[in-house]
Design a protein around this motif. Structure first.
Motif, mmCIF file in Angstrom:
data_model
loop_
_atom_site.group_PDB
_atom_site.id
_atom_site.type_symbol
_atom_site.label_atom_id
_atom_site.label_comp_id
_atom_site.label_asym_id
_atom_site.label_seq_id
_atom_site.Cartn_x
_atom_site.Cartn_y
_atom_site.Cartn_z
ATOM 1 N N ARG A 1 5.463 -0.206 -2.411
ATOM 2 C CA ARG A 1 6.878 -0.490 -2.183
ATOM 3 C C ARG A 1 7.026 -1.571 -1.115
ATOM 4 O O ARG A 1 6.135 -1.785 -0.293
ATOM 5 N N ASN A 2 8.197 -2.238 -1.121
ATOM 6 C CA ASN A 2 8.521 -3.260 -0.126
ATOM 7 C C ASN A 2 9.458 -2.681 0.923
ATOM 8 O O ASN A 2 10.420 -1.982 0.583
ATOM 9 N N TYR A 3 9.200 -3.007 2.201
ATOM 10 C CA TYR A 3 10.086 -2.589 3.289
ATOM 11 C C TYR A 3 10.477 -3.836 4.080
ATOM 12 O O TYR A 3 9.637 -4.473 4.720
ATOM 13 N N SER A 4 11.749 -4.189 4.030
ATOM 14 C CA SER A 4 12.238 -5.387 4.709
ATOM 15 C C SER A 4 12.150 -5.220 6.228
ATOM 16 O O SER A 4 12.570 -4.188 6.772
ATOM 17 N N PHE A 5 11.599 -6.222 6.900
ATOM 18 C CA PHE A 5 11.447 -6.155 8.358
ATOM 19 C C PHE A 5 12.751 -5.808 9.089
ATOM 20 O O PHE A 5 12.738 -4.987 10.008
ATOM 21 N N VAL B 1 3.177 5.899 4.922
ATOM 22 C CA VAL B 1 2.693 4.890 3.969
ATOM 23 C C VAL B 1 1.323 4.366 4.391
ATOM 24 O O VAL B 1 0.889 4.544 5.538
ATOM 25 N N HIS B 2 0.686 3.702 3.435
ATOM 26 C CA HIS B 2 -0.573 2.997 3.686
ATOM 27 C C HIS B 2 -0.269 1.503 3.670
ATOM 28 O O HIS B 2 -0.038 0.927 2.595
ATOM 29 N N PRO B 3 -0.216 0.843 4.814
ATOM 30 C CA PRO B 3 0.153 -0.584 4.847
ATOM 31 C C PRO B 3 -0.922 -1.460 4.203
ATOM 32 O O PRO B 3 -2.084 -1.404 4.592
ATOM 33 N N TYR B 4 -0.509 -2.285 3.237
ATOM 34 C CA TYR B 4 -1.439 -3.151 2.514
ATOM 35 C C TYR B 4 -1.341 -4.617 2.937
ATOM 36 O O TYR B 4 -2.317 -5.352 2.875
ATOM 37 N N LEU C 1 4.360 -4.627 2.656
ATOM 38 C CA LEU C 1 3.956 -4.051 1.378
ATOM 39 C C LEU C 1 3.081 -2.849 1.680
ATOM 40 O O LEU C 1 2.063 -2.976 2.375
ATOM 41 N N ALA C 2 3.461 -1.696 1.181
ATOM 42 C CA ALA C 2 2.734 -0.479 1.523
ATOM 43 C C ALA C 2 2.667 0.457 0.325
ATOM 44 O O ALA C 2 3.633 0.585 -0.440
ATOM 45 N N PHE C 3 1.529 1.108 0.196
ATOM 46 C CA PHE C 3 1.373 2.128 -0.839
ATOM 47 C C PHE C 3 1.988 3.428 -0.321
ATOM 48 O O PHE C 3 1.699 3.860 0.805
ATOM 49 N N PHE D 1 -6.941 5.628 5.650
ATOM 50 C CA PHE D 1 -6.783 5.630 4.197
ATOM 51 C C PHE D 1 -7.768 4.649 3.589
ATOM 52 O O PHE D 1 -8.297 3.763 4.283
ATOM 53 N N VAL D 2 -8.022 4.809 2.316
ATOM 54 C CA VAL D 2 -8.893 3.894 1.578
ATOM 55 C C VAL D 2 -8.013 2.994 0.736
ATOM 56 O O VAL D 2 -7.263 3.469 -0.132
ATOM 57 N N ARG D 3 -8.075 1.718 0.998
ATOM 58 C CA ARG D 3 -7.253 0.747 0.269
ATOM 59 C C ARG D 3 -7.705 0.660 -1.182
ATOM 60 O O ARG D 3 -8.908 0.656 -1.463
ATOM 61 N N ASP D 4 -6.756 0.585 -2.084
ATOM 62 C CA ASP D 4 -7.062 0.426 -3.505
ATOM 63 C C ASP D 4 -7.755 -0.918 -3.701
ATOM 64 O O ASP D 4 -7.149 -1.975 -3.461
#
Length: 326
Positions: A206-210, A182-185, A196-198, A223-226
């Protein structure tokens, strides 16, 4: 004697000193919730008291001003209220399962105490101790999953450096481990904290619960952030954390509950409509039907769901007459 205006000017002086890029009139309007003429008068008052006020050159020709730090002298020193606010902030962060941030705030508090002159520190100590005994932070029921500080640190590094990561996680009601690149945002804090990661494979955030994240590792790729992604806008799409397409929400609070409901911010986009019988209608757009149902349960029969229909049916089945309201 009213001290509000004086306090506002002192606060403006501190803000002008703290802002290296300077403040514009728009900044002053927003910061103090005033109109343009008042913002101009406040700036002019600062200029009369502090002739060191300087204009900061800007490429877009927007006028901005700042004060050199030394111009304020002892005005910028810490007060007992500042130390107490840091103490309470750290306690609230601990309560809300943010140990990493609580440690940072307590570090700032230690620096604030260290900056005090010895005589001031000795005078402040008894009052500070009395205030700490007289003020506390209410317990908030909810999950208290242990947060791994190293996970937070690693994620922050990846977010700031735009480094792709491989996430090992398991879904909440499963035992199978999964891997996702994933790309962490960003990080969304709440009762449960979420990454929150692309996800390139799915072309969506998508969301990933800690608590469900077993570990992460950087892949070595960037990566290049949107540039169009806004964490604030993403969070505002939902009533809580669960993401779904926003829908129209209309709740009607009874006349008895209207005053209490008027003090609540249910959603940043909400509007209010006072009713002839003293009731109150709240309108906003958001997703998160299940979390809305959980929240409305606390209000019981003091609230009626007008929209959406699915939420109305859920609330009707769980409506209770409570002796008190949230």
């Amino acid at each position: 004697m009213r001290y509000g205006k004086t306090e506002a000017l002192l606060q403006l002086a501190l803000e002008l000193s703290a802002s290296h890029g300077g403040l514009s009139l728009n900044d002053i309007e927003t910061m103090f919730d005033v109109g343009r003429r008042t913002a101009q008068r406040m700036r002019d008052a600062i200029a009369r008291v502090f002739p060191q006020l300087e204009e900061v050159p800007q490429p877009d020709r927007t006028k901005r001003w700042r004060l050199p730090t030394k111009a304020l002298g002892r005005v910028s020193e810490f007060h007992i209220d500042d130390i107490m606010a840091l103490e309470i902030a750290a306690d609230i962060l601990d309560r809300d399962n943010r140990p990493d941030a609580a440690i940072s705030v307590r570090r700032v508090e230690a620096k604030a105490r260290a900056s005090l002159r010895p005589d001031d520190a000795r005078k402040m100590e008894p009052d500070l101790e009395a205030l700490m005994q007289a003020e506390g932070v209410a317990m908030r029921p909810g999950p208290r999953y242990k947060v791994n500080p190293q996970l937070v640190e690693d994620l922050r590094h990846a977010i700031l450096a735009c480094r792709e990561v491989r996430v090992r996680y398991r879904r909440r009601y499963e035992t199978i481990e999964r891997n996702r690149t994933v790309h962490p945002y960003g990080i969304l804090y709440g009762q449960r904290h979420y990454l929150l990661a692309f996800v390139p494979e799915e072309n969506e955030v998508r969301n990933y619960s800690f608590p469900n994240i077993i570990g992460i590792e950087e892949t070595g790729n960037s990566f290049v952030r949107d540039p169009s992604f806004s964490l604030a806008e993403y969070a505002a799409r939902s009533f809580g954390v669960y993401q779904q397409e926003p829908f129209n929400v209309v709740w009607r609070f009874s006349p008895d509950a209207a005053a209490d409901a008027r003090d609540f911010l249910f959603h940043p986009s909400q509007t209010m409509e006072n009713q002839p019988d003293g009731g109150l209608i709240i309108l906003f757009q958001a997703g998160g039907l299940l979390e809305m149902a959980w929240h409305l349960y606390q209000w019981g029969d003091a609230v009626e769901v007008l929209e959406p229909e699915e939420l109305r049916v859920i609330h009707e089945r769980s409506k209770v007459s409570w002796p008190a309201r949230p």
